[in-house]
Design a protein around this motif. Structure first.
Motif, PDB file in Angstrom:
ATOM      1  N   UNK A  39      32.027 -63.071  62.084  1.00 26.65           N
ATOM      2  CA  UNK A  39      31.978 -61.438  62.302  1.00 26.65           C
ATOM      3  C   UNK A  39      31.933 -60.867  60.622  1.00 26.65           C
ATOM      4  N   UNK A  40      32.920 -61.213  60.006  1.00 26.19           N
ATOM      5  CA  UNK A  40      32.792 -60.781  58.517  1.00 26.19           C
ATOM      6  C   UNK A  40      31.487 -61.267  57.672  1.00 26.19           C
ATOM      7  N   UNK A  41      31.104 -62.500  58.004  1.00 26.51           N
ATOM      8  CA  UNK A  41      29.849 -62.858  57.389  1.00 26.51           C
ATOM      9  C   UNK A  41      28.601 -62.160  57.758  1.00 26.51           C
ATOM     10  N   UNK A  42      28.605 -62.067  59.043  1.00 32.14           N
ATOM     11  CA  UNK A  42      27.540 -61.130  59.696  1.00 32.14           C
ATOM     12  C   UNK A  42      27.589 -59.814  59.052  1.00 32.14           C
TER      13      UNK A  42
ATOM     14  N   UNK B  27      40.434 -67.414  66.981  1.00 33.57           N
ATOM     15  CA  UNK B  27      40.366 -65.967  66.421  1.00 33.57           C
ATOM     16  C   UNK B  27      39.885 -65.935  64.875  1.00 33.57           C
ATOM     17  N   UNK B  28      40.466 -66.844  64.047  1.00 31.25           N
ATOM     18  CA  UNK B  28      39.877 -67.017  62.635  1.00 31.25           C
ATOM     19  C   UNK B  28      38.592 -67.097  62.691  1.00 31.25           C
ATOM     20  N   UNK B  29      38.148 -68.263  63.535  1.00 32.09           N
ATOM     21  CA  UNK B  29      36.554 -68.694  63.230  1.00 32.09           C
ATOM     22  C   UNK B  29      35.757 -67.425  63.792  1.00 32.09           C
ATOM     23  N   UNK B  30      36.221 -66.737  64.862  1.00 30.94           N
ATOM     24  CA  UNK B  30      35.315 -65.301  65.334  1.00 30.94           C
ATOM     25  C   UNK B  30      35.297 -64.377  64.227  1.00 30.94           C
TER      26      UNK B  30
ATOM     27  N   UNK C 116      24.892 -55.952  55.389  1.00 33.20           N
ATOM     28  CA  UNK C 116      25.025 -55.066  54.164  1.00 33.20           C
ATOM     29  C   UNK C 116      23.846 -55.361  52.983  1.00 33.20           C
ATOM     30  N   UNK C 117      23.764 -56.643  53.109  1.00 34.10           N
ATOM     31  CA  UNK C 117      22.859 -56.947  51.932  1.00 34.10           C
ATOM     32  C   UNK C 117      21.433 -56.518  52.445  1.00 34.10           C
TER      33      UNK C 117
END
Length: 600
Positions: A507-510, A500-503, A515-516
């Protein structure tokens, strides 16, 4: 190797003349040295070289040089393909030791046949013509090995194979048969010696080949399990066996004439342990990576096919690569008790001492101590670190061949099931789940012990002798069905949390990248994202199956290869990156400054 003394001062009168055909070869030199040391013979050295070239630094050549100057030895240039030359060299002698001319491995069949088989015919005919009394032939234990199965403590009763996998062994077997068949014809007594894996100082094939492979890094690999046993024969013991055979024939022993004898050190050793002792003695790394035999054979077949497709011409090798692989992975041990009992042979030099002398003699080819060993097994490899040093690393780096091959085969079957079967992905998934459900249900209905139920069925019937044998067979071959515990289907809580942490991280990195992109301020990220999406669309739309298949093969080969050649590959990558930076700098000179800043 001990230096020689002056054996020819106050010598007794020799009892006759002997000829050593092939006397300048590896075994021939040691046999000549042995005969000269005994001081019983005038020795004629016959070889294919036009002139005799002596090495003053070699004790063997030094002994021969002294014998030549004192008249106890002479040299004759002989081509065994020409019978008159043989007659001229053996005329007046009573004993002939025939050692084949050591030919190169890339000679064609005709040349090898003429040197080995036709050469044996010519030597036999010349001996009969010159009334030679005894002929001892230097054969090989390979004449009974076809590469298809192991050989355990073979005696001389083992027959010749019906088919050979290499040309050299077949031709040696033909020559040996000719020599033995010629026994007791025109007063000529013959016998043959079959040493196994001859080694020692001055060896010109196996040792140079092994050291060459060690310098190039190929001796890291073990073909097979590494547990196969082999018999070895130190070269001085081979020379000693020839002398013993001549003395037995001189006594006209019926049990010796017309017979072949296995000659070994009588100390079987694991083949790869022997190789490791040689390599470690010279400062090289011992083999430690095991390769399945079938995989090596398939690689060789692929190489042969590739040569054929590319039209690359290959020389006809006396010993095929497949035969070499079989020799290195099969057990080959031989019983030399017949040689001990019939000709009085016992090894004069132990295997340990022979290895020590051999290593010492090749010390000039030892590894340079200033050269740093980049493959230190005590340090973790980069490939292992990259893969997380866990189960995945053990599988992809082939730590356990059976586990890795099982995983690879499973993934190949799944790849075929989902992508090559012609069904849709949903249909394949549903069918796989249905199959797993049926198998699980059937497994649940299996009795906990099939053996007990089968024995009970037999025990309730009237027993006979035949049925009792069946009952005993079931007891020996029965098996029980292990019960799958519920824990086998449970997932550890820590594993779920890590997943779950990896997912969440992905997700957060995406989201941050999105946003950028939405701000429109970072053209570098925009170009990377666009290129990535275009590539992904191209792969999914057209070549997904090909890419996944290539990735599957790549993952099971690339990390393994990289671990073996980290230093070489890192050096290549470094050179490529430096060249790329230089090229990039030269190209950017032709662009405006603001364009160059975007590309950087």
């Amino acid at each position: 190797m001990a230096l020689i003394d002056d054996y020819w001062s106050d010598d007794p009168i020799p009892r006759g003349t002997c000829v050593v055909i092939g006397g300048r070869g590896f075994v021939g030199r040691w046999l000549v040295f042995r005969l000269l040391k005994l001081r019983r013979w005038v020795v004629r050295v016959a070889d294919s070289s036009q002139s005799l070239q002596l090495d003053p630094s070699s004790p063997l050549d030094s002994a021969l040089s002294q014998a030549l100057s004192s008249g106890r030895a002479s040299y004759h240039s002989v081509d065994v393909r020409h019978r008159p030359q043989i007659v001229g060299s053996i005329e007046g002698s009573s004993v002939v030791f025939y050692l084949d001319v050591e030919a190169a491995h890339d000679q064609d069949f005709y040349t090898c046949y003429m040197n080995i088989v036709q050469g044996a015919k010519n030597v036999i005919d010349a001996c009969r013509e010159c009334k030679v009394k005894r002929l001892i032939y230097y054969s090989s234990a390979d004449v009974v090995f076809d590469g298809s199965c192991d050989i355990y403590s073979a005696t001389e009763s083992i027959p010749y194979p019906s088919k050979y996998n290499d040309m050299w062994s077949e031709l040696k077997a033909q020559a040996e048969a000719l020599v033995l068949f010629a026994n007791d014809i025109d007063g000529l007594l013959t016998c043959a010696l079959r040493p196994s894996n001859v080694f020692g100082p001055g060896e010109t094939q196996f040792m140079p080949f092994l050291i060459k492979q060690a310098k190039s890094g190929w001796t890291k690999f073990i073909v097979g399990t590494g547990e196969n046993m082999s018999d070895f024969t130190y070269v001085e013991n081979v020379a000693h066996a020839h002398v013993c055979a001549e003395e037995a024939l001189d006594a006209r022993s019926v049990s010796v004439a017309g017979k072949a004898f296995f000659v070994t050190n009588s100390e079987p050793m694991k083949f790869w342990k022997f190789v490791s002792l040689i390599l470690e003695g010279l400062g090289y790394q011992r083999p430690f990576i095991k390769l399945p035999v079938m995989m090596v054979h398939y690689i060789l077949l692929f190489g042969e096919w590739l040569h054929k497709e590319l039209g690359v011409t290959k020389h006809n090798h006396m010993r095929s690569s497949h035969y070499v692989v079989s020799s290195a992975s099969r057990t080959r041990t031989f019983d030399s008790s017949a040689a001990r009992e019939q000709i009085g042979y016992t090894p004069a030099v132990t295997l340990e001492e022979g290895i020590s002398r051999t290593v010492e003699s090749f010390s000039h080819l030892a590894r340079d101590p200033s050269y740093m060993d980049y493959t230190n097994l005590s340090e973790q490899s980069k490939a292992d670190k990259l893969l997380g040093s866990g189960k995945v690393a053990d599988i992809l780096l082939w730590r356990d061949e059976k586990t890795t091959f099982t995983c690879f085969l499973t993934l190949v079957l799944l790849f075929y099931w989902f992508f090559l079967s012609g069904r849709t992905f949903i249909s394949s998934t549903a069918l796989l789940l249905l199959t797993m459900t049926i198998v699980s249900l059937g497994y649940g209905y299996l009795p906990s012990n099939i053996l007990v139920r089968s024995i009970h069925d037999l025990s309730t019937r009237p027993t006979t002798l035949k049925m009792n044998h069946q009952l005993c067979a079931l007891i020996r071959c029965g098996f029980s069905v292990p019960v799958a515990s519920p824990s086998c289907f449970e997932i550890e809580e820590n594993l779920v949390r890590e997943s779950i942490r990896s997912i969440v991280y992905v997700w957060n990195r995406g989201i941050r990248v999105s946003r950028l992109l939405a701000r429109g301020e970072d053209w570098n990220i925009f170009l990377k994202a666009a290129a990535y999406l275009c590539f992904l669309k191209f792969v999914i739309a057209r070549h997904l199956t090909t890419v996944l298949g290539a990735a599957l093969v790549f993952s099971f080969t690339s990390f393994f290869v990289y671990e073996q050649y980290e230093a070489e590959l890192d050096a290549i990558v470094k050179v490529v990156l430096n060249r790329t930076r230089r090229l990039k700098g030269q190209v950017l000179r032709y662009f405006p400054i603001y364009v160059g800043s975007l590309l950087l």
